[in-house]
Design a protein around this motif. Structure first.
Motif, PDB file in Angstrom:
ATOM      1  N   ALA A   1       0.839  -1.204   0.000  1.00 55.52           N
ATOM      2  CA  ALA A   1       0.000   0.000   0.000  1.00 55.52           C
ATOM      3  C   ALA A   1       0.871   1.250   0.000  1.00 55.52           C
ATOM      4  O   ALA A   1       0.589   2.209  -0.730  1.00 55.52           O
ATOM      5  CB  ALA A   1      -0.936  -0.008   1.202  1.00 55.52           C
ATOM      6  N   GLU A   2       1.923   1.252   0.803  1.00 55.27           N
ATOM      7  CA  GLU A   2       2.833   2.399   0.825  1.00 55.27           C
ATOM      8  C   GLU A   2       3.496   2.593  -0.533  1.00 55.27           C
ATOM      9  O   GLU A   2       3.700   3.719  -0.977  1.00 55.27           O
ATOM     10  CB  GLU A   2       3.897   2.215   1.903  1.00 55.27           C
ATOM     11  CG  GLU A   2       3.374   2.347   3.311  1.00 55.27           C
ATOM     12  CD  GLU A   2       4.454   2.153   4.362  1.00 55.27           C
ATOM     13  OE1 GLU A   2       5.653   2.092   4.018  1.00 55.27           O
ATOM     14  OE2 GLU A   2       4.097   2.053   5.552  1.00 55.27           O
ATOM     15  N   ASP A   3       3.839   1.479  -1.200  1.00 45.88           N
ATOM     16  CA  ASP A   3       4.508   1.531  -2.505  1.00 45.88           C
ATOM     17  C   ASP A   3       3.533   1.704  -3.660  1.00 45.88           C
ATOM     18  O   ASP A   3       3.953   1.771  -4.815  1.00 45.88           O
ATOM     19  CB  ASP A   3       5.311   0.249  -2.735  1.00 45.88           C
ATOM     20  CG  ASP A   3       6.449   0.079  -1.760  1.00 45.88           C
ATOM     21  OD1 ASP A   3       6.863   1.075  -1.123  1.00 45.88           O
ATOM     22  OD2 ASP A   3       6.923  -1.077  -1.609  1.00 45.88           O
ATOM     23  N   GLU A   4       2.231   1.735  -3.344  1.00 41.00           N
ATOM     24  CA  GLU A   4       1.174   1.842  -4.347  1.00 41.00           C
ATOM     25  C   GLU A   4       1.264   0.714  -5.366  1.00 41.00           C
ATOM     26  O   GLU A   4       1.111   0.897  -6.568  1.00 41.00           O
ATOM     27  CB  GLU A   4       1.215   3.212  -5.025  1.00 41.00           C
ATOM     28  CG  GLU A   4       1.019   4.354  -4.048  1.00 41.00           C
ATOM     29  CD  GLU A   4       1.148   5.723  -4.674  1.00 41.00           C
ATOM     30  OE1 GLU A   4       1.114   5.828  -5.916  1.00 41.00           O
ATOM     31  OE2 GLU A   4       1.288   6.681  -3.913  1.00 41.00           O
ATOM     32  N   SER A   5       1.470  -0.493  -4.866  1.00 41.56           N
ATOM     33  CA  SER A   5       1.604  -1.688  -5.694  1.00 41.56           C
ATOM     34  C   SER A   5       0.395  -2.594  -5.494  1.00 41.56           C
ATOM     35  O   SER A   5       0.159  -3.094  -4.393  1.00 41.56           O
ATOM     36  CB  SER A   5       2.892  -2.426  -5.313  1.00 41.56           C
ATOM     37  OG  SER A   5       2.995  -3.625  -6.028  1.00 41.56           O
TER      38      SER A   5
END
Length: 146
Positions: free
Chosen positions: A37-41
């Protein structure tokens, strides 16, 4: 001889306990999803959600993936702090996980998530030695979803 028997019993007990290894796998899953989620993956979410995912809001896997994709398009530089409140094993193949997540980050303000606390309850099934999410409930605030 007694020492050998004691060590053998201890070894058998340690090898026979599936819960610690399973618990570690579940903790790793939660951590990897927070990082994704942090990496937008979106890929890790696609793999973690069971093909038969269905929640009480009538979302299926495709709907959840689309919802996550939309959120990720609107966010940037998210920081997610997760705290696993509990992991309950219903059987060797089924588990429930309660998670408190705190969101922070510059662009999360637009979604009114800055500093927000969310509760997630996940239903998991072990499939081919991987834990996958079959259903989820979530709510915002200080109390877990009901």
């Amino acid at each position: 001889m007694q020492r050998f028997i004691l060590l053998s019993l201890l070894g058998a007990l340690l090898l026979g306990c599936g819960a610690p290894a399973s618990e570690e796998q579940i903790r790793d899953l939660v951590s990897s999803l927070a990082q994704a989620a942090e990496d937008e993956s979106i890929g890790p979410f696609r793999r973690a959600l069971h093909d038969d995912y269905q929640d009480l809001r009538e979302n299926d896997k495709a709907a959840v993936i689309n919802m996550l994709r939309g959120i990720m398009l609107q966010t940037n530089d998210a920081l997610i702090l997760t705290d696993i409140e509990s992991i309950d094993f219903l059987s060797a193949e089924l588990a429930e996980v309660a998670i408190k997540a705190r969101f922070a980050g510059a662009d999360w303000d637009r979604l009114r998530l800055r500093g927000a606390v969310y509760w997630f309850e996940l239903d998991l099934v072990r499939e081919n030695d991987d834990w996958r999410i079959t259903s989820a409930r979530w709510s915002r605030g200080d109390s877990a979803p009901r």
